[in-house]
Each structure stands twice: as C-alpha cells, then as structure tokens.
Design a protein around this motif. Structure first.
Motif, PDB file in Angstrom:
ATOM      1  N   UNK A 113       0.806  -1.216   0.000  1.00 38.56           N
ATOM      2  CA  UNK A 113       0.000   0.000   0.000  1.00 38.56           C
ATOM      3  C   UNK A 113       0.842   1.271   0.000  1.00 38.56           C
ATOM      4  N   UNK A 114       2.175   1.123   0.086  1.00 42.38           N
ATOM      5  CA  UNK A 114       3.037   2.284   0.066  1.00 42.38           C
ATOM      6  C   UNK A 114       3.546   2.735   1.413  1.00 42.38           C
ATOM      7  N   UNK A 115       3.288   1.994   2.478  1.00 40.06           N
ATOM      8  CA  UNK A 115       3.782   2.365   3.806  1.00 40.06           C
ATOM      9  C   UNK A 115       5.224   1.874   3.958  1.00 40.06           C
ATOM     10  N   UNK A 116       6.122   2.755   4.397  1.00 38.40           N
ATOM     11  CA  UNK A 116       7.530   2.407   4.519  1.00 38.40           C
ATOM     12  C   UNK A 116       7.753   1.449   5.687  1.00 38.40           C
ATOM     13  N   UNK A 117       8.296   0.268   5.372  1.00 36.26           N
ATOM     14  CA  UNK A 117       8.630  -0.726   6.389  1.00 36.26           C
ATOM     15  C   UNK A 117      10.067  -0.558   6.873  1.00 36.26           C
ATOM     16  N   UNK A 118      10.965  -0.196   5.957  1.00 34.49           N
ATOM     17  CA  UNK A 118      12.356   0.120   6.288  1.00 34.49           C
ATOM     18  C   UNK A 118      12.827   1.249   5.381  1.00 34.49           C
ATOM     19  N   UNK A 119      13.702   2.089   5.884  1.00 32.42           N
ATOM     20  CA  UNK A 119      14.193   3.205   5.077  1.00 32.42           C
ATOM     21  C   UNK A 119      15.522   3.674   5.640  1.00 32.42           C
ATOM     22  N   UNK A 152       4.097   3.887  -8.643  1.00 31.36           N
ATOM     23  CA  UNK A 152       3.871   3.350  -9.989  1.00 31.36           C
ATOM     24  C   UNK A 152       4.226   1.870 -10.039  1.00 31.36           C
ATOM     25  N   UNK A 153       5.352   1.476  -9.423  1.00 32.99           N
ATOM     26  CA  UNK A 153       5.764   0.071  -9.438  1.00 32.99           C
ATOM     27  C   UNK A 153       4.752  -0.809  -8.722  1.00 32.99           C
ATOM     28  N   UNK A 154       4.210  -0.329  -7.596  1.00 29.22           N
ATOM     29  CA  UNK A 154       3.220  -1.115  -6.863  1.00 29.22           C
ATOM     30  C   UNK A 154       1.942  -1.278  -7.674  1.00 29.22           C
ATOM     31  N   UNK A 155       1.566  -0.255  -8.406  1.00 34.10           N
ATOM     32  CA  UNK A 155       0.317  -0.308  -9.167  1.00 34.10           C
ATOM     33  C   UNK A 155       0.456  -1.146 -10.431  1.00 34.10           C
ATOM     34  N   UNK A 156       1.579  -1.010 -11.134  1.00 32.35           N
ATOM     35  CA  UNK A 156       1.747  -1.692 -12.424  1.00 32.35           C
ATOM     36  C   UNK A 156       2.409  -3.057 -12.296  1.00 32.35           C
ATOM     37  N   UNK A 157       3.118  -3.307 -11.178  1.00 35.88           N
ATOM     38  CA  UNK A 157       3.860  -4.553 -11.035  1.00 35.88           C
ATOM     39  C   UNK A 157       5.075  -4.612 -11.932  1.00 35.88           C
ATOM     40  N   UNK A 158       5.575  -3.459 -12.373  1.00 33.60           N
ATOM     41  CA  UNK A 158       6.726  -3.401 -13.269  1.00 33.60           C
ATOM     42  C   UNK A 158       7.783  -2.473 -12.695  1.00 33.60           C
ATOM     43  N   UNK A 159       9.035  -2.670 -13.113  1.00 31.58           N
ATOM     44  CA  UNK A 159      10.089  -1.760 -12.711  1.00 31.58           C
ATOM     45  C   UNK A 159       9.768  -0.359 -13.219  1.00 31.58           C
ATOM     46  N   UNK A 160      10.190   0.649 -12.454  1.00 27.24           N
ATOM     47  CA  UNK A 160       9.822   2.014 -12.822  1.00 27.24           C
ATOM     48  C   UNK A 160      10.934   2.982 -12.441  1.00 27.24           C
ATOM     49  N   UNK A 161      11.154   3.968 -13.288  1.00 25.08           N
ATOM     50  CA  UNK A 161      12.070   5.070 -13.000  1.00 25.08           C
ATOM     51  C   UNK A 161      11.308   6.375 -13.188  1.00 25.08           C
ATOM     52  N   UNK A 162      11.376   7.245 -12.196  1.00 20.43           N
ATOM     53  CA  UNK A 162      10.744   8.561 -12.276  1.00 20.43           C
ATOM     54  C   UNK A 162      11.853   9.594 -12.085  1.00 20.43           C
TER      55      UNK A 162
END
Length: 399
Positions: A113-119, A152-162
């Motif tokens: 869902x986009x919540x940071x588990x580690x950073x 974007x990666x979570x939504x599409x399931x693909x690698x992403x660069x922004x």
C-alpha cells in the motif's frame, strides 16, 4: 587510409547528462499541466497515467505532498503482518544500503500500500523534504505523495524510474527514484524496493541495481513461504546453485509446479505466471518421486530438461514444521508496541475453542486482533486461542 575511431562517449548511457531527457520531460510536464497537451512518447506512459489519476482525484501540482506517518499501532501491526518479508529483506537491504552509503541515495522498502517498512534514515545535511519522507511508517500512497517510482511500481507490477520533472508535485521536481516490485509465491506484489536521490544524478545504473536486490528479496521470501514442497535450484553451473542468481522452483506433493522465479522460467521455457498449470514431469522431465529421491542426495545433479537443455539441479524437501523457530526468534526480539498505547484488557477476551478453528476464521478477524495487540503475535495467538506457529503459518499463507 586509416579509419578514425568513433568518439568516446561523454556520459554513461543511464546518466541524465547523456541527452536532453530532463529538458524534454520538463517541457512535456509544462505543456500537460499548463495546456492539457498529452505527453505521449515524452514521458513513460505509466508516469503520465499517474499524473492523470492525481488530477482526477483533485490534487494539484503546486500543492505540498503530505509525508504523513501511519499510527504507531499500525506500524507495529505491519511489522507483525510482514515479519516474513522483513526477515527475507534484512540482509539484501543492509547490503544495498552499505553499497550506496557514499552516494547520498536512500533505500526504501514499502509494503503493497506504500507504507515504509524500512528506510535509510535522513542525515543532518539532507533537505527538509528528505527528512520528512525518510521515516518508517510514512505513507507513500499515490493520493498522498503523487507520482513516484514506488507508487507506480506497486500499481503496475513493473520496474519504474521517475526522473527530474516527472513527479506530480512541483516540490519533488529535483528527486530521482527507481523502484522494483517484490512478489510472493503466488505472484502477488507485496512490497516495493526503491532507490531515491535528490538534486543530483545517480551516476550508476540504479534501476538495474534495485531490480537485482528486489529479486534477491523476492527469492528469499518465496523460499520462506515454501512448506511441504520440494524446493529446486537450477543453473547452468553447479557452483552457482546457492547464489542469489540461481533459478528457483517448487514442486508440491501432487507433482505440480507451485512457482518459478524468472531464471527457472527462462530455463524451462514458460512464463512464470503460467507455471501452476504444469506438472514436474512436463517441465523437468522427472516425476515427483524422482524429485523427492534427488532431494535425499543433498548434492547437485545434472538434469536433462525436456526442451533439450542440460542444467544442474539441487533439490531440498522443505517440511511444514510448526513455526516455533520463527516464533521464538520474534519472541526474543519483540515487536515494539506504541509507547502511548493503553494495555489490552485480556481478561475480557474469550479464546476460541481450539486451534482447528483457525482455518475457519475470517482474515479480517485476525487482522483486527493483531492490530489491537499492536502487532504482538504471541498476544494475538493467546486471544484467538491458537498457537503462535499456527498463526504464523496462516499469515504466511495469506501474505
């Protein structure tokens, strides 16, 4: 006549200085938000579609993104729900973080869902924006922080660069981020690994790097989730079978392929998503009995695949166990509850009659109880009237 050699490149192919990508993205962004001109072909389609979703949700580029953390009890709950994922990611995350430590990059691991588990924590020289975002529990959902590589990666399931000028919010225009999804044994995206940097280029192929480490985490997770099955390691070299780059597959008790990673799928010649419809003898040329026999050898053996390739294979039967090993590990390092949380009144909770009822429980009840116990799996198991091992297995199966 002597032929002249081609001129040496002035920048690496992935380096932003290698062309006018930054200027092109900036112009496309200005025309899209200012004039409504679609930026097709000038920015990635996934980024453009994210811009559209943000606008349709009422967000505006000039607004400030909200890097708000979820509650402390929610963080503890997520640590309990994703404990297998976090264990699978521990070493790869640490290795990647050490590798990029001098580059000013931040490593981020976010849940589905986009919540940071580690950073990677922010340093004293980082900007207020980085300090606000690099905190465990911060929610990086698209409706909160706009277009980013993790969303974007979570939504599409693909690698992403922004890249620069490709984020939705103006405040993030100097950020660069790359992300790769992490899937469980069912092929469902459960997390995203991200590398981010501000105000300077990466200077290396960041997308390849994050993809490689996300693949290692994914392999670790799938191995941890494989129980009462035979785990297979496949490679062209026997020496590479125990490396992160090995092909992996699982065969269930019925002889069917349970899952394949990317390399194993490439070796046997199928798509990983289609693996469950095949039996072991169709893809591997050996029955489940022969696979089990190989697992007793504990050494790599050559295997002629039906497609004509000869590879090395090592088989390992992974028993179900009772989950007590993981439970004891977590008991020695308890999940941190909220310091401000009030103690749970356990005397009013009625335990369920027996462990056999766990299979009939609604997942919502398990999630609710785990949240009420602030992620403490042992306390949750007591309230549900089941063993910790059984509860861990149910969380693994649904994770």
């Amino acid at each position: 006549m002597q032929r002249s050699s081609p001129p040496a490149p002035t920048a690496l192919p992935w380096h932003p200085a290698a062309g006018s990508d930054v200027q092109r993205s900036a112009r496309a962004r200005q025309r899209f938000f200012g004039e409504g001109v679609p930026p097709a072909g000038q920015v990635p389609d996934a980024v453009w579609h994210s811009w559209q979703r943000c606008l349709q949700s009422g967000l505006r580029p000039e607004q400030r993104p909200a890097f708000e953390p979820v509650s402390r009890s929610k963080v503890s709950y997520l640590a309990g729900r994703d404990h297998v994922l976090l264990k699978a990611a521990r070493r790869p995350f640490d290795e990647l973080q050490a590798m990029v430590a001098r580059s000013r990059c931040k490593v981020l691991l976010a849940d589905r869902d986009g919540v940071l588990l580690r950073v990677t924590p922010a340093g004293p020289d980082d900007s207020p924006l980085v300090k606000a975002s690099c905190r465990t529990g911060v929610h990086l959902g698209e409706l909160l922080v706009g277009t980013t590589a993790p969303t974007v990666a979570a939504r599409t399931g693909a690698n992403c660069a922004v890249g620069v000028s490709e984020h939705f919010y103006d405040a993030l225009r100097d950020m660069r981020c790359v992300a790769a999804p992490i899937r469980n044994r069912h092929g469902v995206v459960v997390a995203v690994l991200d590398l981010s940097i501000e105000s300077q280029p990466f200077g290396f192929d960041a997308l390849w790097l994050v993809q490689a480490y996300a693949g290692t985490i994914e392999n670790n997770l799938r191995i941890a989730q494989t129980r009462q099955q035979v785990l297979l390691r496949l490679h062209s070299s026997a020496a590479a079978l125990q490396t992160p780059g090995a092909g992996l597959a699982a065969v269930d008790e019925g002889g069917r392929i349970s899952w394949l990673n990317g390399l194993a799928a490439a070796l046997v010649g199928v798509n990983a998503s289609d693996a469950r419809q095949f039996k072991a003898d169709e893809l591997l040329g050996c029955s489940v009995e022969q696979v089990l026999a190989r697992s007793a050898l504990h050494t790599p053996q050559p295997l002629l695949l039906p497609n004509g390739l000869t590879v090395w294979m090592q088989a390992e039967y992974r028993d179900l166990g009772d989950g007590q090993g993981e439970a004891e590990d977590d008991a020695r390092t308890p999940l941190a509850p909220s310091p401000a949380a009030a103690p749970i009144a356990t005397d009013t909770a009625k335990p369920l009659p027996s462990a056999a009822t766990l299979a009939q429980l609604n997942r919502q009840l398990i999630d609710l109880t785990l949240a009420e116990c602030h992620g403490n799996v042992s306390q949750t198991a007591r309230r549900l009237g089941v063993s910790r091992g059984l509860l861990y297995r149910r969380l693994r199966e649904d994770g």
